[in-house]
Design a protein around this motif. Structure first.
Motif, PDB file in Angstrom:
ATOM      1  N   ASP A   1       0.800  -1.224   0.000  1.00 48.96           N
ATOM      2  CA  ASP A   1       0.000   0.000   0.000  1.00 48.96           C
ATOM      3  C   ASP A   1       0.830   1.270   0.000  1.00 48.96           C
ATOM      4  O   ASP A   1       0.302   2.345  -0.318  1.00 48.96           O
ATOM      5  N   HIS A   2       2.105   1.164   0.363  1.00 46.95           N
ATOM      6  CA  HIS A   2       2.871   2.396   0.563  1.00 46.95           C
ATOM      7  C   HIS A   2       4.259   2.348  -0.062  1.00 46.95           C
ATOM      8  O   HIS A   2       4.605   3.206  -0.882  1.00 46.95           O
ATOM      9  N   LEU A   3       5.062   1.354   0.302  1.00 45.70           N
ATOM     10  CA  LEU A   3       6.472   1.371  -0.062  1.00 45.70           C
ATOM     11  C   LEU A   3       6.728   1.013  -1.521  1.00 45.70           C
ATOM     12  O   LEU A   3       7.686   1.522  -2.121  1.00 45.70           O
ATOM     13  N   LEU A   4       5.912   0.155  -2.112  1.00 42.83           N
ATOM     14  CA  LEU A   4       6.149  -0.280  -3.487  1.00 42.83           C
ATOM     15  C   LEU A   4       6.186   0.902  -4.450  1.00 42.83           C
ATOM     16  O   LEU A   4       7.025   0.960  -5.354  1.00 42.83           O
ATOM     17  N   LEU A   5       5.290   1.855  -4.271  1.00 42.56           N
ATOM     18  CA  LEU A   5       5.258   3.026  -5.147  1.00 42.56           C
ATOM     19  C   LEU A   5       6.547   3.835  -5.026  1.00 42.56           C
ATOM     20  O   LEU A   5       7.086   4.328  -6.030  1.00 42.56           O
ATOM     21  N   ASP A   6       7.057   3.989  -3.796  1.00 39.62           N
ATOM     22  CA  ASP A   6       8.317   4.716  -3.602  1.00 39.62           C
ATOM     23  C   ASP A   6       9.488   3.973  -4.232  1.00 39.62           C
ATOM     24  O   ASP A   6      10.372   4.589  -4.845  1.00 39.62           O
ATOM     25  N   VAL A   7       9.513   2.670  -4.067  1.00 36.34           N
ATOM     26  CA  VAL A   7      10.582   1.868  -4.663  1.00 36.34           C
ATOM     27  C   VAL A   7      10.583   2.053  -6.173  1.00 36.34           C
ATOM     28  O   VAL A   7      11.626   2.363  -6.780  1.00 36.34           O
ATOM     29  N   ASP A   8       9.431   1.890  -6.811  1.00 28.34           N
ATOM     30  CA  ASP A   8       9.342   2.006  -8.264  1.00 28.34           C
ATOM     31  C   ASP A   8       9.713   3.419  -8.725  1.00 28.34           C
ATOM     32  O   ASP A   8      10.443   3.611  -9.703  1.00 28.34           O
ATOM     33  N   ARG A   9       9.230   4.426  -8.013  1.00 28.30           N
ATOM     34  CA  ARG A   9       9.490   5.819  -8.401  1.00 28.30           C
ATOM     35  C   ARG A   9      10.982   6.149  -8.323  1.00 28.30           C
ATOM     36  O   ARG A   9      11.547   6.758  -9.244  1.00 28.30           O
ATOM     37  N   LEU A  10      11.646   5.754  -7.227  1.00 28.94           N
ATOM     38  CA  LEU A  10      13.055   6.090  -7.058  1.00 28.94           C
ATOM     39  C   LEU A  10      13.955   5.290  -7.999  1.00 28.94           C
ATOM     40  O   LEU A  10      14.977   5.798  -8.465  1.00 28.94           O
ATOM     41  N   VAL A  11      13.588   4.040  -8.290  1.00 30.70           N
ATOM     42  CA  VAL A  11      14.356   3.267  -9.274  1.00 30.70           C
ATOM     43  C   VAL A  11      14.274   3.940 -10.639  1.00 30.70           C
ATOM     44  O   VAL A  11      15.286   4.141 -11.326  1.00 30.70           O
ATOM     45  N   ARG A  12      13.064   4.323 -11.053  1.00 26.60           N
ATOM     46  CA  ARG A  12      12.902   4.983 -12.355  1.00 26.60           C
ATOM     47  C   ARG A  12      13.614   6.331 -12.389  1.00 26.60           C
ATOM     48  O   ARG A  12      14.219   6.700 -13.404  1.00 26.60           O
ATOM     49  N   LEU A  13      13.534   7.089 -11.294  1.00 27.03           N
ATOM     50  CA  LEU A  13      14.181   8.399 -11.228  1.00 27.03           C
ATOM     51  C   LEU A  13      15.682   8.283 -11.451  1.00 27.03           C
ATOM     52  O   LEU A  13      16.280   9.075 -12.202  1.00 27.03           O
TER      53      LEU A  13
ATOM     54  N   GLN B   1      18.959   5.808  -1.184  1.00 27.82           N
ATOM     55  CA  GLN B   1      17.816   6.713  -1.290  1.00 27.82           C
ATOM     56  C   GLN B   1      16.532   6.043  -0.822  1.00 27.82           C
ATOM     57  O   GLN B   1      15.708   6.670  -0.136  1.00 27.82           O
ATOM     58  N   LEU B   2      16.357   4.787  -1.169  1.00 26.43           N
ATOM     59  CA  LEU B   2      15.167   4.057  -0.736  1.00 26.43           C
ATOM     60  C   LEU B   2      15.122   3.926   0.788  1.00 26.43           C
ATOM     61  O   LEU B   2      14.068   4.105   1.410  1.00 26.43           O
ATOM     62  N   THR B   3      16.269   3.615   1.381  1.00 26.12           N
ATOM     63  CA  THR B   3      16.310   3.426   2.831  1.00 26.12           C
ATOM     64  C   THR B   3      16.074   4.740   3.565  1.00 26.12           C
ATOM     65  O   THR B   3      15.336   4.783   4.561  1.00 26.12           O
ATOM     66  N   VAL B   4      16.698   5.821   3.088  1.00 24.63           N
ATOM     67  CA  VAL B   4      16.492   7.135   3.711  1.00 24.63           C
ATOM     68  C   VAL B   4      15.035   7.562   3.585  1.00 24.63           C
ATOM     69  O   VAL B   4      14.456   8.117   4.520  1.00 24.63           O
ATOM     70  N   LYS B   5      14.431   7.277   2.442  1.00 27.49           N
ATOM     71  CA  LYS B   5      13.015   7.611   2.247  1.00 27.49           C
ATOM     72  C   LYS B   5      12.147   6.838   3.225  1.00 27.49           C
ATOM     73  O   LYS B   5      11.233   7.395   3.862  1.00 27.49           O
ATOM     74  N   GLN B   6      12.408   5.553   3.373  1.00 23.33           N
ATOM     75  CA  GLN B   6      11.620   4.724   4.279  1.00 23.33           C
ATOM     76  C   GLN B   6      11.795   5.150   5.730  1.00 23.33           C
ATOM     77  O   GLN B   6      10.831   5.175   6.505  1.00 23.33           O
ATOM     78  N   LEU B   7      13.028   5.518   6.105  1.00 25.80           N
ATOM     79  CA  LEU B   7      13.310   5.863   7.491  1.00 25.80           C
ATOM     80  C   LEU B   7      12.846   7.264   7.859  1.00 25.80           C
ATOM     81  O   LEU B   7      12.277   7.479   8.931  1.00 25.80           O
ATOM     82  N   MET B   8      13.107   8.228   6.952  1.00 26.86           N
ATOM     83  CA  MET B   8      12.939   9.635   7.348  1.00 26.86           C
ATOM     84  C   MET B   8      12.153  10.479   6.352  1.00 26.86           C
ATOM     85  O   MET B   8      12.054  11.691   6.521  1.00 26.86           O
ATOM     86  N   SER B   9      11.646   9.881   5.266  1.00 31.01           N
ATOM     87  CA  SER B   9      10.821  10.585   4.269  1.00 31.01           C
ATOM     88  C   SER B   9      11.590  11.613   3.448  1.00 31.01           C
ATOM     89  O   SER B   9      10.979  12.482   2.820  1.00 31.01           O
ATOM     90  N   PHE B  10      12.913  11.511   3.407  1.00 30.80           N
ATOM     91  CA  PHE B  10      13.692  12.432   2.580  1.00 30.80           C
ATOM     92  C   PHE B  10      13.784  11.915   1.152  1.00 30.80           C
ATOM     93  O   PHE B  10      14.172  10.767   0.920  1.00 30.80           O
ATOM     94  N   ASP B  11      13.452  12.763   0.184  1.00 26.41           N
ATOM     95  CA  ASP B  11      13.733  12.466  -1.213  1.00 26.41           C
ATOM     96  C   ASP B  11      15.183  12.844  -1.514  1.00 26.41           C
ATOM     97  O   ASP B  11      15.810  13.598  -0.738  1.00 26.41           O
ATOM     98  N   PRO B  12      15.748  12.356  -2.635  1.00 30.94           N
ATOM     99  CA  PRO B  12      17.142  12.684  -2.958  1.00 30.94           C
ATOM    100  C   PRO B  12      17.392  14.189  -2.992  1.00 30.94           C
ATOM    101  O   PRO B  12      16.633  14.940  -3.596  1.00 30.94           O
ATOM    102  N   CYS B  13      18.460  14.613  -2.313  1.00 30.86           N
ATOM    103  CA  CYS B  13      18.809  16.030  -2.248  1.00 30.86           C
ATOM    104  C   CYS B  13      20.276  16.131  -1.840  1.00 30.86           C
ATOM    105  O   CYS B  13      20.959  15.118  -1.648  1.00 30.86           O
ATOM    106  N   GLU B  14      20.777  17.357  -1.695  1.00 29.61           N
ATOM    107  CA  GLU B  14      22.174  17.544  -1.326  1.00 29.61           C
ATOM    108  C   GLU B  14      22.469  16.936   0.044  1.00 29.61           C
ATOM    109  O   GLU B  14      23.548  16.365   0.268  1.00 29.61           O
ATOM    110  N   TRP B  15      21.508  17.024   0.970  1.00 32.65           N
ATOM    111  CA  TRP B  15      21.707  16.468   2.305  1.00 32.65           C
ATOM    112  C   TRP B  15      21.903  14.962   2.250  1.00 32.65           C
ATOM    113  O   TRP B  15      22.790  14.417   2.901  1.00 32.65           O
ATOM    114  N   THR B  16      21.077  14.265   1.475  1.00 31.46           N
ATOM    115  CA  THR B  16      21.192  12.810   1.379  1.00 31.46           C
ATOM    116  C   THR B  16      22.495  12.410   0.687  1.00 31.46           C
ATOM    117  O   THR B  16      23.103  11.399   1.041  1.00 31.46           O
TER     118      THR B  16
END
Length: 477
Positions: free
Chosen positions: A140-152, A173-188
């Protein structure tokens, strides 16, 4: 010289006491303790820095049997490449054995990491992690993020790709997103640079004065912990004003949902360890899956057929759904075989809480370190036919749902018992989605004979470069 002689004498006296105690308590498995102080640690590490880490186990199993005594990372250790003994070790967590890892790992992960927790605290944190990476959450939640970040990430690929580096970027990026909701950026990106230095410190001698790699890792660990601490403090303030995110950190801060009550230090150690679990292992399996598929065209062709069929039903730009993942049957055979042949989690460390009698009448004395070698079982011809060969078809007809196998004590890539990796299914999903997007969007070839080592936590690792061509409607552009 006098000091060295004194230390040497004390060391051999300690060995005599240990052996004497073991004889009184029972018969130790046969083996060798190797050199003073160092034992056989250097042989183990050097073996795993090559493409063929098997001789360390093979030579000793041939000489002593599948359970033998050695000396690793400063301690006498009973090493098991026997499935029955491994099952005993894994299933008796907290009763006969407890988690115990080398100082290099403990110092870098922190004392509050899930890997090192024991007792009721471990049960609570393991359950919390499981609840945030179960099938329903992934669907319901993580699969969409996984697919989106792989494609990105794959959108930026062109010509020559350093696959190991790209895989690490994706999984981080996937792990940081799952843990803290950060999308790829300079901080990550900055966090990842420091984190890679931390990873290099694992399985080195934990003495900064002798190891520049370990010294560098300890310094980087401090920077990572500081960055994560700032995030935790910010999130606590957000929670106070009612801003709630849907991620692992929110679950740790949620008083009503089973979390809460943890100090900032505990949360930081916990998240840092989850970054290890979600980043290094999965990225390496991604790279090695591509390596093996490249070397086995028939397997690659069957995998492509499966994913082209899914793509035809779903559409090229549509996000993958749970039913698509569940239809990836041959993909799971590839995943299983890659995990069997090349999982970098070669085994687990434990310590005996009491005298434990194992097969052949041997005794593991109380306080002894134990290493249950999962890889030693996976690569044994007695358990898997042609065990050193990559053969995904061996898993066809042996599945009971995705990734399951009847030989539960033979195939344990994610460990077992109360400490089985809580992110096992998520790792499978990440690898499956990665392979789907790779084989439906690109063709590739290895650009050079680049070694991929099975102990990829050192600077000697290779990056596995490939030359890619983007596909358009299944045909090369």
């Amino acid at each position: 010289m006098l000091l060295f002689s004194l230390l040497l004498s004390l060391f051999f006296l300690l060995l005599l006491l240990l052996r004497s105690t073991a004889r009184r308590q029972g018969r130790l498995p046969p083996g060798s303790l190797g050199l003073p102080f160092i034992g056989e640690t250097l042989q183990l590490i050097s073996a795993y820095k090559t493409e063929n880490p098997e001789p360390f186990i093979d030579d000793r199993v041939a000489r002593y049997g599948p359970v033998f005594t050695t000396h690793l990372f400063g301690e006498p250790t009973v090493f098991s490449a026997d499935p029955e003994t491994n099952r005993l070790i894994l299933q008796n967590e907290g009763r006969l054995f407890e988690s115990s890892y080398p100082g290099s790992i403990s110092n870098l992960l922190g004392r509050h990491s899930l890997l090192l927790m024991r007792g009721s605290l471990h049960k609570r944190m393991h359950s919390l992690t499981m609840s945030f990476a179960n099938n329903a959450i992934i669907r319901d939640h993580l699969l969409l993020d996984v697919d989106r970040l792989v494609r990105l990430n794959m959108e930026s690929w062109s010509d020559r790709v350093l696959l190991m580096e790209e895989s690490k970027k994706i999984t981080f990026q996937l792990t940081v997103k799952q843990l803290m909701s950060f999308d790829p950026c300079e901080w990550t990106e900055n966090l990842m640079k420091e984190y890679m230095l931390v990873i290099e410190g694992f399985f080195t001698i934990p003495l900064p004065i002798f190891s520049t790699t370990y010294r560098r890792a300890i310094k980087a660990r401090g920077k990572v912990a500081e960055a994560l601490s700032l995030v935790v403090r910010d999130r606590r303030r957000e929670v106070e004003v009612g801003e709630i995110k849907n991620d692992m950190l929110a679950a740790l801060l949620d008083e009503e949902g089973g979390g809460g009550g943890f100090s900032d230090e505990e949360i930081v150690d916990f998240m840092l360890a989850l970054l290890v679990a979600g980043y290094e292992t999965t990225s390496t399996i991604m790279t090695l899956a591509v390596k093996f598929l490249t070397e086995h065209p028939l397997a690659l062709a069957q995998l492509k057929d499966e994913h082209e069929e899914i793509k035809a039903k779903r559409g090229e730009n549509e996000a993958l759904q749970w039913e698509d993942y569940k239809a990836m049957c041959f993909t799971q055979c590839v995943v299983n075989e890659t995990l069997r042949v090349a999982n970098i989690i070669s085994g687990v460390f434990r310590r005996a809480m009491t005298d434990v009698t194992i097969k052949e009448g041997y005794t593991i004395p109380k306080g002894y370190k134990v290493f249950a070698s999962l890889r030693g079982v996976h690569m044994d011809h007695h358990h898997f036919k042609d065990a050193r060969a990559f053969n995904p078809w061996r898993w066809q007809g042996q599945q009971n749902g995705l990734g399951a196998t009847s030989a539960t004590n033979m195939f344990n890539p994610f460990g077992g018992g109360p400490r089985r990796c809580p992110g096992a299914e998520l790792a499978r999903v990440e690898l499956s989605v990665f392979l789907h997007r790779l084989v439906t969007q690109f063709s590739w070839e290895a650009t050079e004979q680049d070694k991929v080592v099975f102990f990829p936590t050192t600077r000697t690792q290779k990056r596995y470069p490939i030359t890619i061509r983007r596909l358009k409607r299944g045909v090369e552009e």
